[in-house]
Design an enzyme around this catalytic site. Sequence first.
Site, PDB file in Angstrom:
ATOM      1  N   ASP A  31      -6.048 -12.366  -4.580  1.00 57.79           N
ATOM      2  CA  ASP A  31      -5.653 -12.454  -5.994  1.00 57.79           C
ATOM      3  C   ASP A  31      -4.963 -13.749  -6.437  1.00 57.79           C
ATOM      4  OD1 ASP A  31      -6.528  -9.911  -5.466  1.00 57.79           O
ATOM      5  OD2 ASP A  31      -5.197  -8.954  -6.901  1.00 57.79           O
TER       6      ASP A  31
ATOM      7  N   GLU B 270       1.947  -1.232   0.692  1.00 58.15           N
ATOM      8  CA  GLU B 270       0.876  -2.197   0.455  1.00 58.15           C
ATOM      9  C   GLU B 270       1.195  -3.534   1.133  1.00 58.15           C
ATOM     10  OE1 GLU B 270       0.610  -3.078  -3.691  1.00 58.15           O
ATOM     11  OE2 GLU B 270      -1.479  -3.729  -3.570  1.00 58.15           O
TER      12      GLU B 270
END
Length: 805
Positions: free
Chosen positions: A548, A775
Amino acid sequence: MMVRQRKTVTHKSINNETSSSSGSSESSFGSKTFKFLSVWKTGVGFVCFLIAVYISTLGYLETRVNTPFDDDKVVKDSGLAVPDRYWGTYRPGVYMGLKSREPRSPVFGLMWYELAAAAQKGIRHWCDQNDNLATYGWLRHDGVTFGEQLISDPPHNITTSFIKTPGGEHGGQWTARINVTTRGNANVPFVLIWYAALDEALGPAAPLSRLWYEDGAILGHTPQLHNFRVSLVPHKGKLLHKSFSEAHAPGLHLLKEKFYALLKVERHSTFGRLAVLGTDDELSDKEKDINFVPIQMLVETPFVLDVVYTNEDLPTPPLKGEEYSKALKVHQKSFDEEFEEKFKLTEKGYPPPDVGAGRAALAGLVGGVGYFFGAGRVRSQYTREPVPYWRAPLYTAVPSRSFFPRGFLWDEGFHGLLLGRWSPDIAMDIAAHWMDLINVEGWIPREQILGAEALARVPKEFVVQSNAAANPPMLLLQLAGLVRRQPSLFDSPGKHRAALDRMFSRLQAWYQWFQTTQKGEEPTSYRWRGREDDGLQLNPKTLTSGLDDYPRASHPSDIERHVDLRCWMYAAADAMATIADVLLRDSSKYEAVRDQLADEDLLNELHWSPHTQTYADYGLHSDGVRLVRQQPKQPGEATRVVRSVTVPPQPRLVTSAFGYVSLFPMLLKVLKPDSDKLGKILEDLDKPDLLWSPYGLRSLSKSSPLFMKRNTEHDPPYWRGQVWLNINYLALSALRHYSQTGPHAARASDLAARLRDNLVRNVLNEYKRTGYLYEQYSGEDGKGSGCKPFNGWTALIVLIMADDY
Ligand SMILES: *[C@@H]1O[C@H](CO)[C@@H](O)[C@H](O)[C@H]1NC(C)=O
Ligand SMILES: *[C@@H]1O[C@H](CO)[C@@H](O)[C@H](O)[C@H]1NC(C)=O
């Protein structure tokens, strides 16, 4: 096949038109007029022809994006043809839910609320971080017959488990147990809701499928299941009140809302006023059939409920009560034994709580496997509006049950590393479903949002997938890994060999798609597509790379080249060669590409900076960027934060962004063991002021100007320093590889041992402290961050504990 058919049909209709019009003109006019008219007509005809060709070409190009790849599907057997995985907890987005691997399966699920706290806490149904549960997740789950989950919603603990009983022609039977206890063994009024619902996303379920309530049970019929019954059997504890409703819900994504709407307040002798289920006024509408049957039970804790699903086809007595308790113990024990046999954590000296954490990590991934059906939305440069992909099933694990309860392409490659160790059957079936989602261009959409429940959880701007967007081919690497690790599954006739054979043309097309669409301007360079500079981002994101907001060239341009993608392509070529080899197909062309991409001189020419002695992306770049608050141009307008560029960008290597991307030539084992560049990477790895932390390798160096910087006013840092388990796993795998031989073996081995200890210690500590896998983890204090639970690639901690790469 569909494409070819389409093409021929259009050409034929064009030919017919032109020939019939010239034919009629010849007979009805004199020669002069005829000539003039004919020339005129031919001209018009020609223009029409061009327009027709143009439109049909456009139509043809427009339909490519959602035209399936033209070959046999890889998934051969599905639904009832795979009886052992027919039923399952294939709704990972709810705390407890079951369905079958059938596009139109009825779904079952649990909701609950505490009577005294209903107003503050609401009703629990979808896995939701805002519920602030102390922990939840599968402690054991074999992906086939059994699972056991602890949900801690203080002051209550809810254990949910299920056991399947195979047999018959209609998918067998199962029992789910819901066991609620309250802190201090207190007696507290508590509400359990069990429901059945029909999915009507594919059109009305009736008259083929039906649901209704009868004699305290939910009854139903579908073409696959025939007649079934779901009985709620209290095993222990006091049932205070029971109510039900036969209702029509507008969709699976609105069951909780519908449930609220069905509640009516009733007078009750003990509780004064009580919300109970009532009749559904909407059913008076003749168009609407029953598709939702909730049963609400007001109980006193502790309480144990057995939910017993039986099928008319299989009249054996269902598992419940003490018998279920006994069977549960047997399953627990055999799961633990199988886990030890596969990962040997006890043998390796881990104490019981760590082994339990390892089991829960694996179970969370396996129990997070879902079955989805529907059509995503896609676009290409030729489509004016987004168009639906074809309707398809997807059997896949999900990264996070709360935050990402759907399929993600590159995540699935990492999931497969662990799933493949646990059950090659499951891993291969998942890969097969993914490969069936490839289109005629060789593209696979990165994010799979299939069905109403999945769609309801995705922000609008992320729904449509572009066919220019790639995602790392990790799934291909994982398949090759499975082939190398377990060649016997593939080198002789058998179901896995046959599946890989069917997969091959698709893998080829996928590989080729990368080679043609993600090429860079320089030979052997590659570029992720889809970067967009909107003037608001500190560094325009590269979502397709999977990393990202990892900093790339500040000003996206066609001259860019990405070192991680080049390494992925090396590994993809290597994986294709491995797979081609085992299938006895020609692997030479993949080997040639692999060897070319492994040429260190070529790699260095494109990506090595002699100045910083690091690998880097190349592009139009400036480090002189920052976010500034812009004053409103007109009074009353809100201020906004935009990017300001103080130093103009230059074509150059992006050396300031030292981090995961710089490591890829090592991570994917592109470098030879005797490479001096490898020596330099290993030296840099060990520096605490760069990537090394006591909690694992940081994604971005502490010395990078964008370290832990927000990307926009609203986007906190994501891949800008945090520790991610998937890349740390790749690093460990590479370090083990380089420990075998060469001048850097000792250093690699030492780094691997220390990195592994750091990761294991921190992930387990955080799990014990907070009840979740995360995460990502902070490189500063090790705390879990991002979403939770994240039993996607963070579950790779099991393989790291087992030292198995
Ligand atoms: C219910 O859960 C409690 C707490 O975990 C446990 O002690 C008890 O044995 C369970 N009861 C049944 C019948 O499974
Ligand atoms: C719930 O279960 C956990 C794990 O077994 C235990 O530590 C905790 O004390 C239990 N909480 C309640 C409220 O019973």
